[in-house]
Design a protein around this motif. Structure first.
Motif, PDB file in Angstrom:
ATOM      1  N   ARG A 130      -8.465  46.825   8.969  1.00 45.48           N
ATOM      2  CA  ARG A 130      -7.338  47.766   8.930  1.00 45.48           C
ATOM      3  C   ARG A 130      -7.347  48.711  10.127  1.00 45.48           C
ATOM      4  NH1 ARG A 130      -5.294  48.059   3.566  1.00 45.48           N
ATOM      5  NH2 ARG A 130      -6.769  47.238   2.041  1.00 45.48           N
ATOM      6  N   GLU A 131      -8.531  48.994  10.674  1.00 47.78           N
ATOM      7  CA  GLU A 131      -8.673  49.963  11.757  1.00 47.78           C
ATOM      8  C   GLU A 131      -8.480  49.344  13.144  1.00 47.78           C
ATOM      9  OE1 GLU A 131     -12.403  52.066  11.341  1.00 47.78           O
ATOM     10  OE2 GLU A 131     -12.251  51.946   9.149  1.00 47.78           O
ATOM     11  N   LEU A 132      -8.398  48.008  13.202  1.00 45.25           N
ATOM     12  CA  LEU A 132      -8.358  47.325  14.497  1.00 45.25           C
ATOM     13  C   LEU A 132      -6.934  47.157  15.003  1.00 45.25           C
ATOM     14  CD1 LEU A 132     -11.089  44.616  13.857  1.00 45.25           C
ATOM     15  CD2 LEU A 132     -11.311  46.772  15.121  1.00 45.25           C
ATOM     16  N   LYS A 133      -6.838  47.075  16.334  1.00 46.95           N
ATOM     17  CA  LYS A 133      -5.541  46.857  16.971  1.00 46.95           C
ATOM     18  C   LYS A 133      -5.721  45.853  18.111  1.00 46.95           C
ATOM     19  CE  LYS A 133      -6.184  50.993  19.785  1.00 46.95           C
ATOM     20  NZ  LYS A 133      -7.614  50.819  19.731  1.00 46.95           N
ATOM     21  N   GLU A 144      -4.206  40.211  24.242  1.00 53.70           N
ATOM     22  CA  GLU A 144      -3.531  40.924  23.163  1.00 53.70           C
ATOM     23  C   GLU A 144      -4.102  40.621  21.777  1.00 53.70           C
ATOM     24  OE1 GLU A 144      -1.228  43.443  23.315  1.00 53.70           O
ATOM     25  OE2 GLU A 144      -1.948  43.347  25.372  1.00 53.70           O
ATOM     26  N   GLY A 145      -5.224  39.941  21.726  1.00 54.15           N
ATOM     27  CA  GLY A 145      -5.849  39.661  20.439  1.00 54.15           C
ATOM     28  C   GLY A 145      -6.995  40.614  20.181  1.00 54.15           C
ATOM     29  N   ILE A 146      -7.736  40.305  19.128  1.00 53.91           N
ATOM     30  CA  ILE A 146      -8.941  41.062  18.783  1.00 53.91           C
ATOM     31  C   ILE A 146     -10.122  40.129  18.978  1.00 53.91           C
ATOM     32  CG2 ILE A 146     -10.219  42.136  16.885  1.00 53.91           C
ATOM     33  CD1 ILE A 146      -7.412  42.952  15.770  1.00 53.91           C
ATOM     34  N   SER A 154      -1.484  37.458  12.272  1.00 51.90           N
ATOM     35  CA  SER A 154      -0.497  38.456  12.670  1.00 51.90           C
ATOM     36  C   SER A 154      -0.891  39.069  14.018  1.00 51.90           C
ATOM     37  CB  SER A 154      -0.342  39.530  11.602  1.00 51.90           C
ATOM     38  OG  SER A 154      -1.579  40.142  11.316  1.00 51.90           O
ATOM     39  N   VAL A 155      -2.187  39.102  14.289  1.00 52.77           N
ATOM     40  CA  VAL A 155      -2.752  39.388  15.617  1.00 52.77           C
ATOM     41  C   VAL A 155      -3.761  38.269  15.858  1.00 52.77           C
ATOM     42  CG1 VAL A 155      -4.215  40.971  16.938  1.00 52.77           C
ATOM     43  CG2 VAL A 155      -2.475  41.895  15.410  1.00 52.77           C
ATOM     44  N   PRO A 156      -3.756  37.635  17.041  1.00 51.99           N
ATOM     45  CA  PRO A 156      -4.745  36.566  17.274  1.00 51.99           C
ATOM     46  C   PRO A 156      -6.174  37.097  17.199  1.00 51.99           C
ATOM     47  CG  PRO A 156      -3.107  36.638  19.041  1.00 51.99           C
ATOM     48  CD  PRO A 156      -2.890  37.850  18.182  1.00 51.99           C
ATOM     49  N   ILE A 157      -7.053  36.305  16.610  1.00 55.64           N
ATOM     50  CA  ILE A 157      -8.467  36.642  16.518  1.00 55.64           C
ATOM     51  C   ILE A 157      -9.236  35.664  17.397  1.00 55.64           C
ATOM     52  CG2 ILE A 157     -10.486  36.765  14.982  1.00 55.64           C
ATOM     53  CD1 ILE A 157      -8.452  38.940  14.356  1.00 55.64           C
ATOM     54  N   TYR A 158     -10.082  36.195  18.266  1.00 52.94           N
ATOM     55  CA  TYR A 158     -10.942  35.384  19.132  1.00 52.94           C
ATOM     56  C   TYR A 158     -12.381  35.626  18.685  1.00 52.94           C
ATOM     57  CZ  TYR A 158      -6.636  35.634  21.846  1.00 52.94           C
ATOM     58  OH  TYR A 158      -5.325  35.602  22.228  1.00 52.94           O
ATOM     59  N   HIS A 159     -12.989  34.610  18.133  1.00 57.85           N
ATOM     60  CA  HIS A 159     -14.333  34.720  17.541  1.00 57.85           C
ATOM     61  C   HIS A 159     -15.330  34.032  18.462  1.00 57.85           C
ATOM     62  CE1 HIS A 159     -17.027  33.521  13.865  1.00 57.85           C
ATOM     63  NE2 HIS A 159     -17.577  34.486  14.581  1.00 57.85           N
ATOM     64  N   PHE A 160     -16.202  34.809  19.067  1.00 53.00           N
ATOM     65  CA  PHE A 160     -17.210  34.314  20.007  1.00 53.00           C
ATOM     66  C   PHE A 160     -18.564  34.193  19.314  1.00 53.00           C
ATOM     67  CE2 PHE A 160     -14.106  36.261  22.655  1.00 53.00           C
ATOM     68  CZ  PHE A 160     -14.270  35.849  23.963  1.00 53.00           C
ATOM     69  N   SER A 207      -9.214  37.758   7.511  1.00 53.11           N
ATOM     70  CA  SER A 207      -8.348  37.707   6.326  1.00 53.11           C
ATOM     71  C   SER A 207      -7.369  38.878   6.311  1.00 53.11           C
ATOM     72  CB  SER A 207      -9.170  37.633   5.044  1.00 53.11           C
ATOM     73  OG  SER A 207      -9.873  38.825   4.812  1.00 53.11           O
ATOM     74  N   TYR A 208      -7.766  40.025   6.861  1.00 55.98           N
ATOM     75  CA  TYR A 208      -6.832  41.143   6.957  1.00 55.98           C
ATOM     76  C   TYR A 208      -5.610  40.769   7.796  1.00 55.98           C
ATOM     77  CZ  TYR A 208      -4.662  45.556   7.994  1.00 55.98           C
ATOM     78  OH  TYR A 208      -3.724  46.554   8.123  1.00 55.98           O
ATOM     79  N   PHE A 209      -5.805  39.910   8.792  1.00 52.54           N
ATOM     80  CA  PHE A 209      -4.716  39.496   9.678  1.00 52.54           C
ATOM     81  C   PHE A 209      -4.051  38.193   9.226  1.00 52.54           C
ATOM     82  CE2 PHE A 209      -7.291  42.428  12.128  1.00 52.54           C
ATOM     83  CZ  PHE A 209      -6.308  43.295  12.593  1.00 52.54           C
ATOM     84  N   GLY A 210      -4.258  37.832   7.957  1.00 53.97           N
ATOM     85  CA  GLY A 210      -3.555  36.695   7.376  1.00 53.97           C
ATOM     86  C   GLY A 210      -4.189  35.338   7.614  1.00 53.97           C
ATOM     87  N   ILE A 211      -5.436  35.324   8.040  1.00 59.92           N
ATOM     88  CA  ILE A 211      -6.149  34.065   8.296  1.00 59.92           C
ATOM     89  C   ILE A 211      -7.026  33.774   7.083  1.00 59.92           C
ATOM     90  CG2 ILE A 211      -7.830  32.927   9.814  1.00 59.92           C
ATOM     91  CD1 ILE A 211      -6.782  35.117  11.949  1.00 59.92           C
TER      92      ILE A 211
END
Length: 142
Positions: free
Chosen positions: A21-24, A100-102, A71-77, A48-52
């Motif tokens: 919720r706190e991330l942008k 523009e992702g997290i 809803s915002v792309p997530i990049y998981h390294f 899951s917060y971003f609909g994944i």
């Protein structure tokens, strides 16, 4: 610093969801913790917060980066298998950090000098087989 205690995988996922919720867009989150500490479960919660769907999230140990469109792309390294920072540069890691992702980075110490200064740092520590502490810092802890 914020600190949470988790007694189960489900609680770790829920803490990740609440943290999401706190991330942008543009945020970089670094996850420190031993193997099996729950870093990927935390990422499942954030995603899951971003609909994944949490089931869609897995550790990118062999691919280095998983991209999840939400809803915002997530990049998981997962930098565990990197031998040096040059390998991260070759796959374009820095471009992800300023996209523009997290970005959620497991084993960030492997690419320390590439991590943006404003990154958020999370340490997940074992208390017991089922219990963890999750500490969130605005700066890297020494």
């Amino acid at each position: 610093m914020e600190q949470f205690k988790s007694s189960s995988v489900e609680e770790t996922i829920q803490i990740g969801f609440e943290f999401g919720r706190e991330l942008k867009p543009g945020d970089v989150v670094c996850l420190n913790g031993d193997l099996g500490s729950g870093k990927t479960h935390f990422v499942k919660g954030v995603a899951s917060y971003f609909g994944i769907e949490p089931e869609a999230v897995s550790s990118p140990t062999y691919t280095l980066i998983h991209e999840y469109p939400g809803s915002v792309p997530i990049y998981h390294f997962d930098c565990y298998r990197l031998k040096n920072e040059q390998e991260a540069l070759e796959i374009g890691a820095e471009e992800y950090f300023y996209a523009e992702g997290i970005c959620l980075v497991e084993w960030p110490e492997k690419i320390n000098s590439l991590i943006p200064e404003e990154a958020i740092w999370i340490k997940i520590s074992h208390l017991s087989d089922s219990e963890r502490t999750i500490s969130i810092h605005q700066k890297q802890q020494e």
